[in-house]
Design a protein around this motif. Sequence first.
Motif, PDB file in Angstrom:
ATOM      1  N   TYR A  47       0.764  -1.537  -0.240  1.00  0.00           N
ATOM      2  CA  TYR A  47       0.309  -0.109  -0.189  1.00  0.00           C
ATOM      3  C   TYR A  47       1.074   1.176   0.214  1.00  0.00           C
ATOM      4  O   TYR A  47       1.517   1.662   0.953  1.00  0.00           O
ATOM      5  N   TYR A  48       0.259   2.030  -0.861  1.00  0.00           N
ATOM      6  CA  TYR A  48       1.180   3.515  -0.653  1.00  0.00           C
ATOM      7  C   TYR A  48       0.685   4.544  -0.212  1.00  0.00           C
ATOM      8  O   TYR A  48      -0.704   4.729  -1.376  1.00  0.00           O
ATOM      9  N   ASP A  49       0.171   4.585   0.985  1.00  0.00           N
ATOM     10  CA  ASP A  49      -0.358   5.923   1.403  1.00  0.00           C
ATOM     11  C   ASP A  49      -0.348   7.216   0.767  1.00  0.00           C
ATOM     12  O   ASP A  49      -1.246   7.583   0.837  1.00  0.00           O
ATOM     13  N   SER A  50       0.565   7.587   0.740  1.00  0.00           N
ATOM     14  CA  SER A  50       1.559   9.198  -0.159  1.00  0.00           C
ATOM     15  C   SER A  50       2.796   8.865  -0.467  1.00  0.00           C
ATOM     16  O   SER A  50       3.367   8.345  -0.797  1.00  0.00           O
ATOM     17  N   MET A  51       3.193  10.105  -1.891  1.00  0.00           N
ATOM     18  CA  MET A  51       3.271   9.400  -2.367  1.00  0.00           C
ATOM     19  C   MET A  51       4.697  11.235  -2.961  1.00  0.00           C
ATOM     20  O   MET A  51       3.393  11.949  -4.047  1.00  0.00           O
ATOM     21  N   VAL A  52       5.528  11.309  -3.035  1.00  0.00           N
ATOM     22  CA  VAL A  52       5.860  12.923  -2.566  1.00  0.00           C
ATOM     23  C   VAL A  52       7.161  13.433  -3.966  1.00  0.00           C
ATOM     24  O   VAL A  52       8.707  12.145  -2.879  1.00  0.00           O
ATOM     25  N   GLY A  53       7.594  13.570  -4.188  1.00  0.00           N
ATOM     26  CA  GLY A  53       9.103  13.881  -4.983  1.00  0.00           C
ATOM     27  C   GLY A  53       9.400  14.963  -4.876  1.00  0.00           C
ATOM     28  O   GLY A  53       8.667  16.167  -5.292  1.00  0.00           O
ATOM     29  N   SER A  54      10.415  15.733  -4.514  1.00  0.00           N
ATOM     30  CA  SER A  54      11.539  16.590  -4.596  1.00  0.00           C
ATOM     31  C   SER A  54      12.713  16.529  -5.636  1.00  0.00           C
ATOM     32  O   SER A  54      13.760  15.333  -5.780  1.00  0.00           O
ATOM     33  N   ILE A  55      13.080  17.398  -6.688  1.00  0.00           N
ATOM     34  CA  ILE A  55      14.164  18.245  -6.932  1.00  0.00           C
ATOM     35  C   ILE A  55      15.302  19.083  -6.440  1.00  0.00           C
ATOM     36  O   ILE A  55      14.703  19.589  -5.783  1.00  0.00           O
ATOM     37  N   TYR A  56      16.706  17.847  -6.316  1.00  0.00           N
ATOM     38  CA  TYR A  56      17.742  18.784  -5.443  1.00  0.00           C
ATOM     39  C   TYR A  56      18.880  19.147  -7.148  1.00  0.00           C
ATOM     40  O   TYR A  56      18.811  18.095  -7.566  1.00  0.00           O
ATOM     41  N   TYR A  57      19.029  20.550  -6.664  1.00  0.00           N
ATOM     42  CA  TYR A  57      20.430  20.532  -7.074  1.00  0.00           C
ATOM     43  C   TYR A  57      21.128  21.412  -6.497  1.00  0.00           C
ATOM     44  O   TYR A  57      21.096  21.853  -5.506  1.00  0.00           O
ATOM     45  N   LYS A  58      22.834  20.491  -5.870  1.00  0.00           N
ATOM     46  CA  LYS A  58      23.668  20.777  -5.336  1.00  0.00           C
ATOM     47  C   LYS A  58      23.054  20.862  -4.037  1.00  0.00           C
ATOM     48  O   LYS A  58      22.950  21.405  -3.187  1.00  0.00           O
ATOM     49  N   ASP A  59      22.112  20.258  -3.708  1.00  0.00           N
ATOM     50  CA  ASP A  59      22.118  19.990  -2.272  1.00  0.00           C
ATOM     51  C   ASP A  59      20.707  20.930  -2.028  1.00  0.00           C
ATOM     52  O   ASP A  59      20.437  20.601  -0.396  1.00  0.00           O
ATOM     53  N   GLN A  60      20.354  21.631  -2.702  1.00  0.00           N
ATOM     54  CA  GLN A  60      19.127  22.888  -2.790  1.00  0.00           C
ATOM     55  C   GLN A  60      17.937  21.964  -3.740  1.00  0.00           C
ATOM     56  O   GLN A  60      17.983  21.779  -4.174  1.00  0.00           O
ATOM     57  N   ARG A  61      17.180  22.374  -2.867  1.00  0.00           N
ATOM     58  CA  ARG A  61      15.507  21.738  -3.149  1.00  0.00           C
ATOM     59  C   ARG A  61      15.248  22.589  -4.046  1.00  0.00           C
ATOM     60  O   ARG A  61      14.945  23.750  -3.629  1.00  0.00           O
ATOM     61  N   ILE A  62      15.160  22.284  -5.547  1.00  0.00           N
ATOM     62  CA  ILE A  62      14.151  23.382  -6.286  1.00  0.00           C
ATOM     63  C   ILE A  62      12.562  23.153  -6.492  1.00  0.00           C
ATOM     64  O   ILE A  62      12.397  24.065  -7.677  1.00  0.00           O
ATOM     65  N   GLY A  63      12.401  22.354  -6.024  1.00  0.00           N
ATOM     66  CA  GLY A  63      10.588  21.937  -6.320  1.00  0.00           C
ATOM     67  C   GLY A  63      10.826  20.877  -5.295  1.00  0.00           C
ATOM     68  O   GLY A  63      11.173  19.654  -5.259  1.00  0.00           O
ATOM     69  N   SER A  64       8.923  20.398  -5.300  1.00  0.00           N
ATOM     70  CA  SER A  64       8.675  19.918  -4.472  1.00  0.00           C
ATOM     71  C   SER A  64       7.433  19.305  -4.869  1.00  0.00           C
ATOM     72  O   SER A  64       6.276  20.646  -5.343  1.00  0.00           O
ATOM     73  N   THR A  65       6.236  18.228  -4.894  1.00  0.00           N
ATOM     74  CA  THR A  65       4.697  18.642  -5.526  1.00  0.00           C
ATOM     75  C   THR A  65       5.265  16.393  -5.279  1.00  0.00           C
ATOM     76  O   THR A  65       5.412  15.474  -5.331  1.00  0.00           O
ATOM     77  N   PRO A  66       3.152  16.426  -5.255  1.00  0.00           N
ATOM     78  CA  PRO A  66       3.014  15.332  -4.989  1.00  0.00           C
ATOM     79  C   PRO A  66       3.074  13.964  -6.467  1.00  0.00           C
ATOM     80  O   PRO A  66       2.638  14.978  -7.427  1.00  0.00           O
ATOM     81  N   LEU A  67       2.724  13.267  -6.282  1.00  0.00           N
ATOM     82  CA  LEU A  67       3.363  11.984  -7.486  1.00  0.00           C
ATOM     83  C   LEU A  67       1.972  11.430  -7.777  1.00  0.00           C
ATOM     84  O   LEU A  67       2.033  11.863  -9.019  1.00  0.00           O
ATOM     85  N   LEU A  68       1.789  10.208  -6.533  1.00  0.00           N
ATOM     86  CA  LEU A  68       0.418  10.004  -7.343  1.00  0.00           C
ATOM     87  C   LEU A  68      -0.579   9.619  -6.405  1.00  0.00           C
ATOM     88  O   LEU A  68      -0.075  10.181  -4.736  1.00  0.00           O
ATOM     89  N   ASP A  69      -1.837   9.645  -6.648  1.00  0.00           N
ATOM     90  CA  ASP A  69      -3.271   9.676  -5.105  1.00  0.00           C
ATOM     91  C   ASP A  69      -2.558   8.215  -4.776  1.00  0.00           C
ATOM     92  O   ASP A  69      -1.638   7.087  -5.276  1.00  0.00           O
ATOM     93  N   PRO A  70      -3.081   7.844  -3.483  1.00  0.00           N
ATOM     94  CA  PRO A  70      -2.563   6.615  -3.037  1.00  0.00           C
ATOM     95  C   PRO A  70      -3.484   5.214  -3.285  1.00  0.00           C
ATOM     96  O   PRO A  70      -4.263   5.215  -4.125  1.00  0.00           O
ATOM     97  N   PHE A  71      -2.342   4.314  -4.012  1.00  0.00           N
ATOM     98  CA  PHE A  71      -2.690   3.110  -4.740  1.00  0.00           C
ATOM     99  C   PHE A  71      -1.988   1.814  -3.449  1.00  0.00           C
ATOM    100  O   PHE A  71      -1.299   1.623  -3.397  1.00  0.00           O
ATOM    101  N   PHE A  72      -2.636   0.808  -4.730  1.00  0.00           N
ATOM    102  CA  PHE A  72      -2.392  -0.651  -3.916  1.00  0.00           C
ATOM    103  C   PHE A  72      -1.440  -1.222  -5.441  1.00  0.00           C
ATOM    104  O   PHE A  72      -2.051  -1.396  -6.256  1.00  0.00           O
ATOM    105  N   GLN A  73      -0.776  -2.102  -5.103  1.00  0.00           N
ATOM    106  CA  GLN A  73       0.437  -2.641  -6.096  1.00  0.00           C
ATOM    107  C   GLN A  73       0.513  -3.637  -5.239  1.00  0.00           C
ATOM    108  O   GLN A  73       0.955  -4.806  -4.526  1.00  0.00           O
TER     109      GLN A  73
END
Length: 230
Positions: A116-142
């Motif tokens: 079960y994936y209850d949540s999933m968030v993706g973040s982009i880093y450049y030189k260890d500095q976060r330059i973006g973040s957003t939820p990726l998928l709704d909760p789902f069962f694999q």
Amino acid sequence: MSNGDKLPIRYTQQEFQPQPQPQPMKRNHTAQRYARRVRDSFTTRVTKTLCAIFLSLLLCVGIVMFILWLSLRPHRPRFHIMEFTVPGLAQPSGFENAQITFNVTARNPNQHIGIYYDSMVGSIYYKDQRIGSTPLLDPFFQEPKTTTIVYRTFDTATLTVNSNRWKEFMDDRQQGMVVFRLDITSVIRFKVSTWDSKHHKMHVNCDVAVGPDGMILPTSKDKKCPVYFS
């Protein structure tokens, strides 16, 4: 022969001493002691037999539990980075409509365990500095032995890239590559039949390099991403 010719017979003193009568042999074991020894021997054999049966059952149960543990032990998901592009990387003013698109596969390698994936968030880093973040998928069962594609595009609404940051991209581009890090954070549970595990916070780290054209380099394509829990 006359009496005078007879040889005198001498008797020793021992021959005239009475010989001791043989004593009757004493019984070393009475019937009661023998019965007790038989009883003790029987009890010992029974005890040894019961111990052997118990140890054999314990060994069999241990082997069965070990096999079940091996077959039902959850394995962490496997993530591979498939695509990662930064369109407009060659444009000096690309930060005005900056975009980053990625494609990652999430594989459930378990034979009998779902996730079960209850949540999933993706973040982009450049030189260890976060330059973006957003939820990726709704909760789902694999389901077991299945693969899920995680696809997302970061745009100006989810990226914090200014002209100075974009200039750093350009400087790295002159060196032949720009290196980013994609982090995926998720809260998961393992499911075995009707049993659900506790929640686990999972982290996925994908280091990826893009070339001067903004496309993922071959060294980063299909690369397995490290996964750990906290």
